[in-house]
Scaffold this active site. Structure first.
Site, PDB file in Angstrom:
ATOM      1  N   MET A  10     -52.463  41.189 -11.230  1.00 15.20           N
ATOM      2  CA  MET A  10     -52.256  42.205  -9.984  1.00 15.20           C
ATOM      3  C   MET A  10     -50.787  41.706  -9.278  1.00 15.20           C
ATOM      4  O   MET A  10     -50.719  41.232  -8.547  1.00 15.20           O
ATOM      5  CB  MET A  10     -52.984  41.815  -9.304  1.00 15.20           C
ATOM      6  N   GLN A  52     -57.621  49.919  -3.820  1.00 10.15           N
ATOM      7  CA  GLN A  52     -56.820  49.595  -2.532  1.00 10.15           C
ATOM      8  C   GLN A  52     -56.424  50.869  -1.872  1.00 10.15           C
ATOM      9  O   GLN A  52     -56.578  50.992  -0.599  1.00 10.15           O
ATOM     10  CB  GLN A  52     -55.442  48.993  -2.864  1.00 10.15           C
ATOM     11  N   THR A  83     -52.243  36.703  -6.425  1.00  4.95           N
ATOM     12  CA  THR A  83     -51.657  37.776  -5.517  1.00  4.95           C
ATOM     13  C   THR A  83     -51.968  37.496  -4.076  1.00  4.95           C
ATOM     14  O   THR A  83     -53.158  37.134  -3.674  1.00  4.95           O
ATOM     15  CB  THR A  83     -52.370  39.371  -5.842  1.00  4.95           C
ATOM     16  N   ASN A  84     -51.060  37.787  -3.176  1.00  5.91           N
ATOM     17  CA  ASN A  84     -51.257  37.738  -1.699  1.00  5.91           C
ATOM     18  C   ASN A  84     -52.341  38.713  -1.196  1.00  5.91           C
ATOM     19  O   ASN A  84     -53.312  38.498  -0.477  1.00  5.91           O
ATOM     20  CB  ASN A  84     -50.107  37.895  -1.134  1.00  5.91           C
ATOM     21  N   CYS A 196     -45.445  38.458  -1.221  1.00  2.45           N
ATOM     22  CA  CYS A 196     -46.025  39.315  -2.414  1.00  2.45           C
ATOM     23  C   CYS A 196     -45.622  38.634  -3.610  1.00  2.45           C
ATOM     24  O   CYS A 196     -44.466  38.255  -3.774  1.00  2.45           O
ATOM     25  CB  CYS A 196     -45.538  40.760  -2.380  1.00  2.45           C
ATOM     26  N   THR A 197     -46.456  38.402  -4.825  1.00  2.00           N
ATOM     27  CA  THR A 197     -46.007  37.860  -5.653  1.00  2.00           C
ATOM     28  C   THR A 197     -45.059  38.190  -6.524  1.00  2.00           C
ATOM     29  O   THR A 197     -44.547  37.459  -7.429  1.00  2.00           O
ATOM     30  CB  THR A 197     -47.316  37.230  -6.359  1.00  2.00           C
ATOM     31  N   GLU A 198     -44.785  39.370  -6.454  1.00  5.27           N
ATOM     32  CA  GLU A 198     -43.659  40.140  -7.020  1.00  5.27           C
ATOM     33  C   GLU A 198     -42.085  39.760  -6.430  1.00  5.27           C
ATOM     34  O   GLU A 198     -41.054  40.265  -7.034  1.00  5.27           O
ATOM     35  CB  GLU A 198     -43.847  41.538  -7.364  1.00  5.27           C
TER      36      GLU A 198
END
Length: 229
Positions: A10, A52, A83-84, A196-198
């Site tokens: 994710m 979501q 994921t946050n 955000c992990t991205e």
């Protein structure tokens, strides 16, 4: 070495960073050809993203609870949600497993406080910036968060979902994010959380001109600390 359980996918882009960061740190600490003992349940992000948009957090909770049970059954000894945004349901996920769940906001708060900061900017998906779960968790540790205005939040969300989650990294988007960070600094932010992990794919530590806190790397390091403790 304790086995690390990851609920990932994710997106898979940021999960790959978790895997890379965890294994590189284990090798750095232990030397030789050492690598982490990792169990991974990788979800289909399209399904999660659709839910979501629909606001169906109940169904998302069921999916992540199932993943947590799978990891516990596989022999994992600690659990991370990679994921946050999905930490919105971290308490519900924790409720179905006896494994300790390492919360991404705790790893982040530790780093922010260690840097002596108490007011930071927060970038992430609209869910992370607009809903209270991340900000409240940090506020409980004495950290106040500033977020971009409506247009800024929409742009950060767009960059994450339309570009970064699709492996697209644009210099024009990097400059937009830097400008948003500078606006938050002008409002009193002492640093910025890449919530955000991205976002670590596009923003580097020195881009903001203030301390930045990469939640992906911080969460991964917390996993290594636990595994090797």
């Amino acid at each position: 070495m304790k086995k690390i359980g990851l609920i990932g996918g994710m997106s898979w882009e940021s999960t790959a960073l978790y895997y890379q960061n965890i294994n590189r740190e284990v090798a750095r600490r232990l030397g030789g050809l050492r690598s982490a003992r990792v169990h991974l349940v990788s979800l289909d992000f399209q399904e999660i993203a659709d839910l979501q948009k629909q606001g169906d957090w109940l169904r998302m909770t069921e999916i992540l609870q199932t993943a947590a049970r799978q990891l516990e059954s596989s022999g994992a000894e600690v659990l991370l949600i990679c994921t946050n945004t999905m930490h919105r349901i971290a308490p519900e996920v924790q409720s179905v497993t006896s494994l300790p769940l390492l919360h991404i906001a705790d790893a982040t708060a530790d780093a922010v406080l260690a840097a002596g900061l108490h007011k930071v900017g927060l970038l992430g998906t609209r869910f992370t910036m607009e809903q209270a779960f991340m900000r409240d968790h940090l506020a409980a540790r004495g950290i106040a968060c500033l977020v971009p205005d409506e247009a800024g939040r929409a742009e950060v969300h767009r960059i994450i979902f339309e570009e970064l989650c699709r492996s697209v990294v644009l210099e024009s988007s990097r400059q937009k994010l830097i400008a948003l960070v500078q606006q938050l600094v002008a409002q009193g932010a002492q640093g910025v959380i890449l919530g955000c992990t991205e976002l670590t794919m596009i923003l580097q530590p020195d881009d903001a001109g203030v301390p930045s806190f990469d939640t992906t790397a911080l969460h991964a390091m917390a996993a290594v600390d636990f595994s090797l403790s």
